[in-house]
Structure formats: structure tokens, C-alpha cells
Design an enzyme around this catalytic site. Structure first.
Site, PDB file in Angstrom:
ATOM      1  N   ASP A  27       0.823  -1.212   0.000  1.00  0.00           N
ATOM      2  CA  ASP A  27       0.000   0.000   0.000  1.00  0.00           C
ATOM      3  C   ASP A  27       0.864   1.273   0.000  1.00  0.00           C
ATOM      4  OD1 ASP A  27      -2.442   1.313   0.028  1.00  0.00           O
ATOM      5  OD2 ASP A  27      -3.245   0.149   1.701  1.00  0.00           O
ATOM      6  N   ASP A  45     -10.168   3.576  -3.448  1.00  0.00           N
ATOM      7  CA  ASP A  45     -10.915   2.407  -2.983  1.00  0.00           C
ATOM      8  C   ASP A  45     -12.315   2.318  -3.584  1.00  0.00           C
ATOM      9  OD1 ASP A  45      -8.660   2.009  -1.554  1.00  0.00           O
ATOM     10  OD2 ASP A  45      -9.628   1.962   0.411  1.00  0.00           O
TER      11      ASP A  45
END
Ligand code: GLA
Length: 405
Positions: free
Chosen positions: A151, A206
Site C-alpha cells: 500500500d 478504494d
């Protein structure tokens, strides 16, 4: 101390190794990776019982047989780093340790994935890999990790290409083949540099479980699957075998309608997206299993030609036509009805010519005849000499495979 000596020796042997580092492990994702990831449903509520049960469910539901392979624990599995800097899982949530959990997942014939972050801390506030990349890669190799999602939170001052390359080299040096999944949300155009670094890269922020919504979280928004897929233009040429655009993990089986779930799965297949389920696979409705395990739609996603499909056409009434060239001259075509009304289609195939500049293939039914197979109805419905007449309900698709005769 003994442990420390072993680690140091391993690290030294890596440094002296003649293996060319700096290149990702080749050939691990010749088709888009398929699996399950804990985040979309469970967020930080992860523990070893959940992961074992998810692995069991992937087998029992038929998902494994349909091709789902990677069982990935997302954020929040972490405990602390020890005095030597090695990361350990949260001892309350993962009392048996990660090696035992990986062994369990492997015993089911599945592969084991984990999550870390290029920054000091993960997005959930746990220890990130910054400054510990080689050490973490060795740890993951010892645990038996096959997939790493990496990430991009808390990365102030870091250069994305450098940070992801460092972890890619670390994984390579640790010696265990690992699919490397870049998750920097498309901020620095990973489709331009990710190919030699990893096997897939997130293109967007997201996703969330709706058709076309945007959910504002203050500093950022999460996007419904249509917004996600529509966001980046002109990047399909970056995708191909072993390096895929990743529009995020799927939201199927999380509350959208069956039509919307079907549309979501169809579009992910058309754009050759990684098929990473994000629902609670332990408690799935029959309809959800049927969507996630539709082998003919999966075959479109997994087609060995490895071409990301394209949007051929759209109109103001929310009607879209998507297409993907497949091996041996077949094509997948997906008709999407984004509107709130049902939509009738009457289509003369002979008037359609779709060219793909990646594969250099052209769909031209004036030059060859195709059987038209409905991939959700699971039957041949016509051929391309006849008009296609159909009705598509709101937020649904008709997805066909044109099989060259
Ligand atoms: C980011 C990623 C998500 C998930 C969370 C975990 O938001 O994009 O997919 O991994 O972090 O904290």
C-alpha cells in the site's frame, strides 16, 4: 540470538547471490490473479480463524475449482516489530503464527497472501515496511507468502517508483516467488512504470459496494464499480500477461442487486481485471456463488491472449457496448444498461466493426460467422448472420461470447 545469526547469514548469502535482482519474478501472473482478500468486508477485523474459514469456504463453494487461488489478509494482521526489527503478527489474533496459517492455506491447495505498506505505517496505522523492506521480504518468505499487496499510506518524501522497486528487489532477493500487487491508487501512473516492478497495480482509489455512487470520506472518496472502471482512460495498452491494471477488489455479494453484481463481474472480466473477491465467502447466497463461479465469464477474464477489453460505444441513455478479443478469433461482447429503465436492443452485427490496436484483431462479422453464446444464460442464442434482439433490465448486462465458426 540464534535466530538473528540465521537471518544475517541469509541476508549475506542473498547479497552475494548471482541471481539478477531488480527484476520481478517473471511469469507468476500470465493471466489476471484470482483470489479473495479480507478488506472489503472485514477491514481490521481479521484473525486466523477467519482466514482458515475463508480458505475452507473457497474450496467448499467451488471457488477454488473455478480458479480462485490467493487468500490474502489485508491490513491489521500486524503485531509489533521485535528488538531486531522483525515483524510479528498480532499474537491475540494470530496465536498460531503466520507460518502455520500459510501451511493451512497451502494444505487446501490455495496460496497465501499478505499486506504491507511502503510507508512507516500502513493505512490502518500498523507497522509499514519503510526501512525494513529486505527484512520483511525474508520474513514473508519464511512464512510461505505467495502474494504481497503493498500500500501507499504514510509515504511522505518517498518516490513511488523507488519505493516499489525496493520492495520488488527485496522479494526477489528473498528468493520465494511472490506476486507483487502495487497499491498506490494510480496517483503516480503505475501503468507507466509498474510492468517490471510488479504483476498488478491499482489504478484507482478504494472501491465501494454500489453501482455508480461516490462516497465522500472527507479527504478522499470511494467509488462505485462503474466510476472506478470509468476513471482512467487510455491505459489499457499497459496491461498484458504478467502485468495488469487493477481496478480493485470486487464488491460482489455485498449488498448490490443480482443484476449489479452480474454487471460488475462481467466488466471486470472484459477489462481483464484481477478477480479478487471481497465478500464474506463463508456466508454466500447461492446467487453470489453462481456469479463468482461462472466459468465462462471467468474464461473471458483469464483468456490467454491477455488483452484488456475496451468500451466500443456508449450513448446518452446509459447504454454501453464493451468488447474483448479472445484467443482463436473469438470475442466477448458485453452490453451494459446503466439506466433506470429496461432497454431493448436490436443489433445488426454486420454493421459493427470493432478494431483492437493491441492485438491488431478486428471483429467483423462480414468476414466470418460467429455463434452467439449468452454467458449468463449459458446457452447459444443465435449467430451473427441474424439480428440480436434482446431486452436488458436496468443495471444489468447481456454478455455474449462470439465463437468463430
Ligand atoms: C487502502 C487500500 C485498501 C486497503 C486499506 C487498508 O485504503 O487502498 O485496499 O488495503 O488501505 O488499510
Amino acid at each position: 540470538m540464534k535466530k538473528f545469526f540465521f537471518m544475517s547469514a541469509a541476508a549475506v548469502s542473498i547479497l552475494l547471490s548471482p541471481v539478477a535482482v531488480g527484476q520481478k519474478f517473471q511469469g507468476l501472473a500470465l493471466t489476471p490473479p484470482m483470489g479473495w482478500n479480507s478488506w472489503n468486508t472485514f477491514a481490521c477485523n481479521v484473525d486466523e480463524v477467519l482466514i482458515r474459514e475463508a480458505a475452507d469456504a473457497i474450496v467448499a463453494s467451488g471457488m477454488k475449482d473455478a480458479g480462485y487461488q490467493y487468500v490474502v489478509i489485508d491490513d491489521c494482521w500486524h503485531g509489533k516489530r521485535d528488538s531486531l526489527g522483525f515483524i510479528h503478527p498480532d499474537p491475540q489474533r494470530f496465536p498460531s503464527g503466520m507460518k502455520a496459517l500459510a501451511d493451512y492455506v497451502h494444505s487446501k491447495g490455495l496460496k497465501f497472501g499478505i499486506y504491507s505498506c511502503a510507508g512507516d505505517q500502513t493505512c490502518g496505522g500498523h507497522p509499514g515496511s519503510r526501512g525494513h523492506e529486505y527484512q520483511d521480504a525474508i520474513t514473508y518468505a519464511q512464512w510461505g507468502v505467495d502474494f504481497l499487496k503493498y500500500d501507499w499510506c504514510n509515504t511522505d518524501g518517498l518516490n513511488s517508483v523507488g519505493a516499489y522497486t525496493t520492495m520488488s528487489k527485496a522479494l526477489r532477493a528473498a528468493g520465494r516467488p511472490v506476486v507483487f500487487s502495487l497499491c498506490e491508487w494510480g496517483d503516480t501512473k503505475p501503468w507507466e512504470w509498474g510492468k517490471d516492478v510488479g504483476h498488478l497495480w491499482r489504478t484507482t482509489g478504494d472501491i465501494t459496494d454500489c453501482f455508480d455512487c461516490e462516497v465522500n470520506h472527507g479527504a478522499w472518496s470511494s467509488l462505485g464499480f462503474l466510476k472506478t472502471i470509468g476513471m482512467r482512460k487510455g491505459i489499457r495498452t499497459a496491461a498484458g500477461p504478467d502485468h495488469w491494471n487493477d481496478p480493485d477488489m470486487m464488491e460482489i455479494g455485498k449488498g448490490m442487486t443480482q443484476s449489479e453484481d452480474r454487471a460488475h463481474f462481467s466488466l471486470w472480466a472484459i477489462v481483464a481485471a484481477p478477480l479478487i473477491a471481497g465478500n464474506d465467502v463463508r456466508n454466500m447466497k447461492k446467487e453470489t456463488i453462481e456469479i463468482l463461479t461462472n466459468k465462462e465469464v471467468i474464461a473471458v477474464d483469464q483468456d490467454s491472449l491477455g488483452v484488456q477489453g475496451l468500451k466500443y460505444k456508449d450513448d446518452e441513455q446509459g447504454f454501453e457496448v464493451w468488447a474483448k478479443p479472445l484467443q482463436v478469433g473469438d470475442w466477448a461482447v458485453c452490453f451494459l444498461n446503466r439506466s433506470e429503465q429496461k432497454r431493448k436492443i436490436e443489433l445488426d452485427w454486420s454493421k459493427i466493426v470493432i478494431g483492437d490496436d493491441i492485438s491488431k484483431k478486428t471483429l467483423n462479422t462480414n468476414e466470418a460467422i460467429f455463434t452467439v453464446r449468452d454467458l449468463w444464460g449459458k446457452k447459444n442464442i443465435s449467430d451473427t448472420k441474424k439480428k440480436l434482439i434482446a431486452e436488458i433490465t436496468s443495471h444489468d448486462v447481456l454478455m455474449v461470447r462470439l465463437i468463430k465458426q
